[in-house]
Design an enzyme around this catalytic site. Structure first.
Site, PDB file in Angstrom:
ATOM      1  N   LYS A  48      11.676  28.959  35.523  1.00  0.00           N
ATOM      2  CA  LYS A  48      12.230  29.681  36.670  1.00  0.00           C
ATOM      3  C   LYS A  48      11.128  29.975  37.688  1.00  0.00           C
ATOM      4  CE  LYS A  48      14.553  33.911  38.020  1.00  0.00           C
ATOM      5  NZ  LYS A  48      15.226  35.136  37.630  1.00  0.00           N
ATOM      6  N   GLU A  74       2.077  28.786  29.609  1.00  0.00           N
ATOM      7  CA  GLU A  74       2.336  27.757  28.596  1.00  0.00           C
ATOM      8  C   GLU A  74       2.877  26.488  29.260  1.00  0.00           C
ATOM      9  OE1 GLU A  74       3.301  30.907  28.483  1.00  0.00           O
ATOM     10  OE2 GLU A  74       3.420  31.684  26.426  1.00  0.00           O
ATOM     11  N   GLY A  90      16.297  34.472  33.470  1.00  0.00           N
ATOM     12  CA  GLY A  90      15.858  33.371  32.610  1.00  0.00           C
ATOM     13  C   GLY A  90      16.728  33.226  31.370  1.00  0.00           C
ATOM     14  N   ARG A  91      17.019  34.338  30.702  1.00  0.00           N
ATOM     15  CA  ARG A  91      17.783  34.260  29.445  1.00  0.00           C
ATOM     16  C   ARG A  91      19.278  34.066  29.680  1.00  0.00           C
ATOM     17  NH1 ARG A  91      15.197  38.943  30.286  1.00  0.00           N
ATOM     18  NH2 ARG A  91      16.359  40.879  30.539  1.00  0.00           N
ATOM     19  N   GLU A 140      15.153  41.086  24.843  1.00  0.00           N
ATOM     20  CA  GLU A 140      14.574  41.220  26.185  1.00  0.00           C
ATOM     21  C   GLU A 140      15.479  42.079  27.063  1.00  0.00           C
ATOM     22  OE1 GLU A 140      13.379  37.701  28.470  1.00  0.00           O
ATOM     23  OE2 GLU A 140      11.489  37.613  27.399  1.00  0.00           O
ATOM     24  N   HIS A 191      19.680  32.913   0.204  1.00  0.00           N
ATOM     25  CA  HIS A 191      18.592  32.698  -0.753  1.00  0.00           C
ATOM     26  C   HIS A 191      17.267  33.164  -0.172  1.00  0.00           C
ATOM     27  CE1 HIS A 191      21.282  30.313  -3.323  1.00  0.00           C
ATOM     28  NE2 HIS A 191      21.818  29.973  -2.163  1.00  0.00           N
ATOM     29  N   LYS A 245       1.206  39.339  29.103  1.00  0.00           N
ATOM     30  CA  LYS A 245       0.845  38.085  29.789  1.00  0.00           C
ATOM     31  C   LYS A 245      -0.422  38.283  30.607  1.00  0.00           C
ATOM     32  CE  LYS A 245       5.415  36.161  30.864  1.00  0.00           C
ATOM     33  NZ  LYS A 245       6.367  35.927  31.946  1.00  0.00           N
TER      34      LYS A 245
HETATM   35  O1  F6P Z   1       9.186  35.913  28.061  1.00  0.00           O
HETATM   36  C1  F6P Z   1       9.125  36.349  29.361  1.00  0.00           C
HETATM   37  C2  F6P Z   1       9.804  35.398  30.297  1.00  0.00           C
HETATM   38  O2  F6P Z   1       9.586  35.883  31.583  1.00  0.00           O
HETATM   39  C3  F6P Z   1      11.287  35.204  30.008  1.00  0.00           C
HETATM   40  O3  F6P Z   1      12.071  36.198  30.535  1.00  0.00           O
HETATM   41  C4  F6P Z   1      11.516  33.837  30.560  1.00  0.00           C
HETATM   42  O4  F6P Z   1      12.688  33.264  30.063  1.00  0.00           O
HETATM   43  C5  F6P Z   1      10.266  33.128  30.093  1.00  0.00           C
HETATM   44  O5  F6P Z   1       9.236  34.091  30.236  1.00  0.00           O
HETATM   45  C6  F6P Z   1       9.930  31.859  30.818  1.00  0.00           C
HETATM   46  O6  F6P Z   1       9.780  32.063  32.196  1.00  0.00           O
HETATM   47  P1  F6P Z   1       9.867  30.871  33.229  1.00  0.00           P
HETATM   48  O7  F6P Z   1      11.233  30.275  33.135  1.00  0.00           O
HETATM   49  O8  F6P Z   1       9.610  31.485  34.567  1.00  0.00           O
HETATM   50  O9  F6P Z   1       8.815  29.870  32.861  1.00  0.00           O
END
Ligand code: F6P
Length: 508
Positions: free
Chosen positions: A177, A183, A236-237, A322, A353, A473
């Site tokens: 987003k 990452e 995002g979620r 979240e 199990h 972060k």
């Molecule tokens: O984990 C934090 C977060 O901001 C989530 O809310 C989001 O889904 C994820 O990082 C990834 O963010 P992006 O889609 O901006 O890479």
């Protein structure tokens, strides 16, 4: 709202919940968008229904729901809407329809030309779990186009994700987003280097970006025609309903997206129109508030009796934790009640199990959401009978329990009876899908979204921000710089952190 737990509406609700029984003596199965949602093993009584209705009125559910569905800025700390429902509307706003069509056309072209034998999907959190879940739900038999998901910053993830693939026949899908997530940006760079090292003339032709920050993707070099957008008003979620699902269409077909949207939209309408006692998201939300804020359960187990729903637990963990992992309300005042539970689980019967011993006889216990499909899609009816029986049996055992005398072998000194006895009385919900269709999965995910929303309304919290994640972060990026030998941007650390930073940096 300060003093909420002292209000008449909350006190009546809590008292009615404590007085209600949970023996499943009465059956409450709600039909919702093709799903059957059985809340009979939660606290139920007419008094509780009345108190719940008064509580929801007091907390303004109707107005809040209207604001959500009409795209008002319900995310007050970021001054944004959370308008995911409009993404699955059969008649969405033009911008949404245009993007939907662009995704469809891109996938159709790739399919017609039989392009991209492999996809490497790079994204994390909400830009990862939804596609992973949908693809594992409907691609469990394998597809001609294989997809690998790379989310973690751990270099083994991208190394393994690219290993053995033909770079000339691989599409890299970067979903983010913000298009700034550490990452994702690192992994995207590694994928670009991989394509370059294969001497691919224009590696960006093998890149697709899905983002609410298209400018950044274009600046990186991804052609505009390969940039699919969504908007900052999609959390995002909650973004699976947007262009984020492009890899789902590439992997298991565009009709899966259409089916999921239709199911979610049907659940939206159910949520908007069904009366409180027959409203599945509202009933799930009320049960969750009773379990968390009245009975004190700190967690919720999620056990899908369907291995294809393996990623449902992770998906719901992000959605619930979240969204509801907050301790202050929308005005910044302490909530004064226990809020969102920890969510955990795994598919049954593996779960039985693994952790069911703790559920049956542990000192804490937890409510459980059981999910199962009425009909399976494989060829072995006996397997499905066993699966259904296990699901019902575990649920019934958690509810009923076993007294010492029932557990006794009848001998006068049966010392094991006490070890065999279980307390019972554990609350649970059973959600039955007709079968695992895109429609049913879409309906189920929307069910949970709305459940979370109703809980946020009752607790008075903003379900759509996640400020806590930001802090970690920022710290991580500062420490990464320190490990690279730069001065600490954060100032000093605790002694142990300093010790390890120095050890890892090789300066001590
Ligand atoms: O984990 C934090 C977060 O901001 C989530 O809310 C989001 O889904 C994820 O990082 C990834 O963010 P992006 O889609 O901006 O890479």
């Amino acid at each position: 709202m300060k003093g909420f737990p002292q209000t008449r509406e909350w006190l009546d609700f809590a008292a009615a919940a404590k007085a209600a029984n949970s023996c499943a003596e009465r059956v409450r199965v709600i039909d919702a968008a093709g799903l059957k949602v059985d809340v009979s093993a939660q606290r139920l009584s007419s008094e509780l229904d009345r108190a719940a209705e008064a509580l929801l009125k007091f907390r303004g559910l109707d107005a809040a729901r209207k604001a959500l569905f009409s795209g008002e800025a319900v995310n007050n700390t970021e001054d944004r809407a959370a308008w995911h429902t409009v993404l699955r509307d059969p008649a969405p706003p033009p911008a949404v329809a245009v993007e939907r069509e662009r995704v469809r056309a891109f996938v159709q072209r790739a399919d017609t030309e039989r392009r991209w034998r492999h996809i490497v999907h790079i994204g994390i959190g909400g830009s990862d779990w939804g596609p992973r879940l949908a693809i594992s739900a409907f691609g469990y038999m394998g597809q001609w186009r294989d997809i690998r998901f790379v989310s973690n910053i751990d270099g083994h993830a991208i190394e393994g994700g690219l290993a053995g693939l033909d770079p000339h026949d691989t599409l890299i899908v970067v979903s983010s987003k913000s298009f700034t997530t550490t990452e994702t940006m690192h992994n995207a760079r590694r994928a670009l280097e991989w394509l370059r090292s294969a001497e691919i003339a224009d590696p960006f032709q093998q890149f697709v970006a899905i983002t609410a920050n298209p400018q950044r993707a274009i600046e990186l070099g991804i052609p505009e025609s390969h940039v699919f957008r969504f908007w900052d008003w999609v959390g995002g979620r909650y973004s699976l309903w947007s262009s984020i699902s492009l890899p789902v269409a590439l992997s298991v077909g565009s009709e899966v997206l259409a089916g999921m949207s239709a199911g979610a939209n049907e659940m939206d309408n159910h949520f908007l129109n069904a009366p409180i006692t027959a409203n599945a998201p509202v009933q799930l939300a009320l049960a969750g508030v009773v379990n968390r804020s009245v009975l004190g359960y700190g967690s919720l187990g999620v056990v899908p009796y369907d291995t294809r729903l393996f990623y449902l637990v992770s998906y719901l963990q992000q959605l619930e934790m979240e969204s509801l992992g907050k301790s202050v309300d929308v005005d910044g005042d302490p909530v004064e009640l226990a809020t969102g539970p920890a969510v955990w689980g795994m598919p049954g019967t593996d779960a039985q199990h693994t952790f069911f011993q703790w559920l049956h006889q542990g000192s804490d216990g937890a409510p459980v959401d059981f999910l199962v499909c009425r009909h399976a899609d494989h060829r072995w009816p006996e397997h499905h009978r066993q699966l259904l029986a296990n699901c019902l049996a575990q649920r019934a055992a958690l509810l009923r329990g076993k007294t010492r005398s029932e557990a006794s072998d009848g001998s006068a000194n049966d010392s094991l009876a006490v070890h065999r006895a279980t307390s019972g009385g554990r609350p649970s919900t059973l959600i039955v899908l007709p079968r695992l269709t895109p429609h049913a999965l879409g309906a189920m995910l929307a069910l949970y979204e709305h459940k979370v929303f109703v809980q946020s309304v009752i607790w008075g919290i903003n379900a759509f921000d996640q400020w806590g994640v930001e802090y970690g972060k920022i710290m991580a990026s500062g420490m990464a710089r320190e490990l690279a030998g730069e001065p600490s941007p954060e100032g000093t650390h605790d002694a142990s952190t300093t010790y390890w930073l120095q050890r890892f940096a090789g300066t001590k």
